[in-house]
Design an enzyme around this catalytic site. Sequence first.
Site, mmCIF file in Angstrom:
data_model
loop_
_atom_site.group_PDB
_atom_site.id
_atom_site.type_symbol
_atom_site.label_atom_id
_atom_site.label_comp_id
_atom_site.label_asym_id
_atom_site.label_seq_id
_atom_site.Cartn_x
_atom_site.Cartn_y
_atom_site.Cartn_z
ATOM 1 N N HIS A 386 0.789 -1.466 0.129
ATOM 2 C CA HIS A 386 0.226 0.044 -0.235
ATOM 3 C C HIS A 386 0.837 0.875 0.068
ATOM 4 C CE1 HIS A 386 -3.597 2.080 1.724
ATOM 5 N NE2 HIS A 386 -2.779 3.440 1.760
ATOM 6 N N GLU A 387 1.913 1.537 0.771
ATOM 7 C CA GLU A 387 2.618 2.258 1.094
ATOM 8 C C GLU A 387 3.828 2.424 -0.494
ATOM 9 O OE1 GLU A 387 1.372 4.762 2.941
ATOM 10 O OE2 GLU A 387 1.305 3.471 4.292
ATOM 11 N N HIS A 390 2.117 4.345 -3.018
ATOM 12 C CA HIS A 390 1.901 5.969 -2.226
ATOM 13 C C HIS A 390 3.500 6.390 -3.245
ATOM 14 C CE1 HIS A 390 -1.734 6.683 -0.172
ATOM 15 N NE2 HIS A 390 -1.755 5.480 0.156
ATOM 16 N N HIS A 393 4.296 6.341 -7.158
ATOM 17 C CA HIS A 393 2.898 7.928 -7.433
ATOM 18 C C HIS A 393 3.695 8.642 -7.755
ATOM 19 C CE1 HIS A 393 -1.443 9.711 -7.468
ATOM 20 N NE2 HIS A 393 -0.771 10.150 -8.779
#
Length: 596
Positions: A386-387, A390, A393
């Site tokens: 998940h991180e 981020h 991105h």
Amino acid sequence: MIPERKDLPLEETWALEDLFATDEAYQAAFEAAKAYPAKVSAYEGRLGESAATLLAYLRLDDEMSNEFDAMLNYVYRRGDEDTRVAKYQNMTAQVMNLLTELSAAGSFETNELLAISEERLEAFYKEEPDLELYHRHLDTIRRKKDHILSPAEEKLLALASQLSDTPENLFGMLNDADLTFSDAVDEKGEKHALTHGTYIPMMQSQDRALRKSAFENLYGVYRQFRNTSAAALAGQCKTLWFFANARKYPTTLAAALDSTEVPESVYHNLIEAVHQNFPAMHRYVSLRKKLMGVDELHFYDLYAPMMKDVDLTVEFAEAKELAIKALAPLGEDYLAMLKEGFDNRWIDVRENVGKRSGAYSAGPKVHPFVLLNYHDTLNDVFTLVHEMGHSLHSYLSNKTQPTVYSNYVIFVAEVASTCNEALLMEYLLQTTTDKAKRAYLINYFLEQFRTTLYRQTMFAEFELKINQLTQRGEGLTADACCEIYRKLNEDYFGSDIVVDDEIALEWARIPHFYYNYYVYQYATGYAAAIALSRRILNEGEEAVKDYLGFLSGGCSKSPIDLLKGAGVDMSTPDPVNDALKLFDELISQMEQLCEG
């Protein structure tokens, strides 16, 4: 025992020296940055005088953005390593004071940009071609004309902006630095240290006595400080209403969503779509009660696996390898960036005494930094991907876009992270043949829907309700917060679960209620991510190309348009409804696995 910071292995700590080699190097940059308010003030009254002057000012703004990007990340990341260290609290306060001074010095900017006529601005673009880079940026500012105040009023709001951090800072100090919890006790009578970092692993334990003890001990402390927590949250809502009202927005929701170019209908569509799909959640709660074999299902039972005797402990080294395999559909370029982060200490891995709880990714220009509190669970593996979603991105947007467009807006912030989670789950289901483990994974997938689409929407509805209460001039007391929160839990989870008194206090420990209508984007982001992950898996290279284009987009387009370019239309409720149809299908799969 939770280790002290100094006892952690270097390779499991983040490389903040990539920002500044030492505190002294940071301090030198900070001293140099003190010249910026005067540099900005020198442009007051001049932004419309010529294309060259306007271009020089915008380039100065980019320069300052890059400098403060590094400084803020350094002091905040250092402070999060151990929230007890006063040195970094002071450094953070100093740089925030400088930002306030800078904001006040530049308070003329918006009014002067609005004062330039369309004809003159068009002439500027022709006269100075490099100014064209800032065309969308200037259009975005100018479209908010109705919400911009006089120069004097803008200066006052800028000076007041630092005060707006007080509720969140109060919550952070109370939550991370001051609150301590009694040890939780398991079914054998053994004690376990209860912290923010250990709470969720305990909730995932198959030891029901441990779960109950941790649940009651945690919320017993929050009950003692319920009035302080409510005062902090009331301060947050009053702050948002002050700024929204001052800028002539009808509501705080309108003010928050306007800043990210997201229609208010998206927020309301999400809540309505989830309400229409309550039966699926109630069905899931009933299935959980049945499979866990309990007479009464409690909220401390919600995170425990419904399937027993499945060992899915994952060491951090294994988690990185698993992430690489699961994200392979995103292509070699994506994997190369992922490995770069793994190999170059982008990640602060373990919990230590005083460390900030939870997890996040910060995206400075040098490279992203990820804070984890890794405890070798499957949940931690999902947190890692998940991180890193981020992070990549941010990395791609920073690498591809000029400074002025490099920061993506929060509406799209959760898409990349949850797309990574969806791809990880697809990989695990594809590579797992053992019936018990498949059931465990489907349970985990169901929990992602519960905790992201349903729970985050419940958070969003709570945030909307407490802000509406404040806007009506009613007091936001601890009793009011608990009453609203209890009712939402009753509606969302249905009649097959006991709504424990403790769960009515959960609002007091949620940091995202201080993020200004942030949480709904976890839910919309998850819906978009489910759609994107399926397109990537089904269509391959072309879908990956579109997706990487989205990741590289920063804020070069509106978030709705960026997602449309990747193949998802979030202006309609369809992605939310489609995702919740999958949730319902997964419940059926779980029922079949458990009956067969």
